[in-house]
Design a protein around this motif. Sequence first.
Motif, short mmCIF file in Angstrom:
data_model
loop_
_atom_site.label_atom_id
_atom_site.label_comp_id
_atom_site.label_asym_id
_atom_site.label_seq_id
_atom_site.Cartn_x
_atom_site.Cartn_y
_atom_site.Cartn_z
N UNK A 1 94.27 44.17 68.91
CA UNK A 1 94.47 44.95 70.13
C UNK A 1 95.80 45.67 70.05
N UNK A 2 96.16 46.32 71.14
CA UNK A 2 97.44 47.00 71.18
C UNK A 2 98.52 46.10 71.76
N UNK A 3 98.23 44.82 71.89
CA UNK A 3 99.18 43.86 72.43
C UNK A 3 100.32 43.63 71.44
N UNK A 4 101.57 43.62 71.93
CA UNK A 4 102.68 43.39 71.03
C UNK A 4 102.62 41.99 70.44
N UNK A 5 103.04 41.86 69.20
CA UNK A 5 103.06 40.54 68.59
C UNK A 5 104.45 40.24 68.04
N UNK A 6 105.45 40.42 68.89
CA UNK A 6 106.82 40.13 68.50
C UNK A 6 106.96 38.65 68.23
N UNK A 7 107.81 38.30 67.27
CA UNK A 7 108.06 36.90 66.95
C UNK A 7 109.31 36.45 67.70
N UNK A 8 109.15 35.37 68.46
CA UNK A 8 110.24 34.84 69.28
C UNK A 8 110.53 33.41 68.86
N UNK A 9 111.81 33.13 68.62
CA UNK A 9 112.27 31.77 68.32
C UNK A 9 112.87 31.20 69.58
N UNK A 10 112.29 30.12 70.07
CA UNK A 10 112.77 29.44 71.27
C UNK A 10 113.55 28.20 70.86
N UNK A 11 114.74 28.02 71.46
CA UNK A 11 115.58 26.88 71.10
C UNK A 11 115.97 26.14 72.37
N UNK A 12 115.56 24.85 72.45
CA UNK A 12 115.89 24.04 73.62
C UNK A 12 115.63 22.58 73.27
N UNK A 13 116.57 21.71 73.63
CA UNK A 13 116.38 20.29 73.36
C UNK A 13 115.46 19.65 74.39
N UNK A 14 115.17 20.38 75.47
CA UNK A 14 114.25 19.90 76.50
C UNK A 14 112.85 20.38 76.13
N UNK A 15 112.02 19.46 75.70
CA UNK A 15 110.67 19.81 75.23
C UNK A 15 109.85 20.51 76.31
N UNK A 16 109.98 20.07 77.55
CA UNK A 16 109.21 20.69 78.64
C UNK A 16 109.61 22.15 78.82
N UNK A 17 110.90 22.43 78.78
CA UNK A 17 111.37 23.81 78.91
C UNK A 17 110.88 24.67 77.76
N UNK B 1 107.80 30.31 68.06
CA UNK B 1 108.10 29.08 67.35
C UNK B 1 109.20 28.40 68.15
N UNK B 2 109.22 27.07 68.11
CA UNK B 2 110.22 26.34 68.86
C UNK B 2 111.06 25.44 67.99
N UNK B 3 112.32 25.30 68.37
CA UNK B 3 113.25 24.41 67.67
C UNK B 3 113.96 23.56 68.71
N UNK B 4 114.09 22.23 68.46
CA UNK B 4 114.72 21.35 69.44
C UNK B 4 116.25 21.33 69.38
N UNK B 5 116.83 22.02 68.39
CA UNK B 5 118.29 22.05 68.28
C UNK B 5 118.71 23.25 67.45
#
Length: 151
Positions: A8-24, A40-44
């Motif tokens: 589709x024409x939907x953007x597929x930017x790659x975002x790295x999320x960093x937070x030690x709070x798993x719920x967040x 993608x997520x990283x806890x630290x």
Amino acid sequence: MVARSKSSSTPSARVLLVDDNRAGLMARSAVLKELGFATDGAPNAQQAMEMFRKDPYDLVVTDYKMPETNGVELIEQLRAEKPQTLVVLISGFVDALGLNEKNTGANVVIMKSANEVQQLIRAANRLLKIPRKPPTEERPSPRVRVRKAGS
């Protein structure tokens, strides 16, 4: 520049999320994935840097308060390796610590609040230059009356 997915024409930017709070981490990931972002997520900060070095990311979204390395220190590390990295810093201590774009090195600083999700979406779209479609349901289409000659 953000890549577009082939389906589709939907953007597929790659975002790295960093937070030690798993719920967040999971909540932000779910919201961004629903909008078409690959996350993608990283806890630290240490794991985030390992991931950052292996894969290209269009945007990094990090929490401020984390054990060992805080979000500002992570931003310094990211910028040392790739100065043009786009970064959003999220914190519940924005006002208390006087955090802003100038003193943190982030492109955008967001206060954790009820408006956090909307602010994150706006910031990601603006930083990645993703055009917003005007809401079609909220705006009635203009109606033009055409008068026939003699009426």
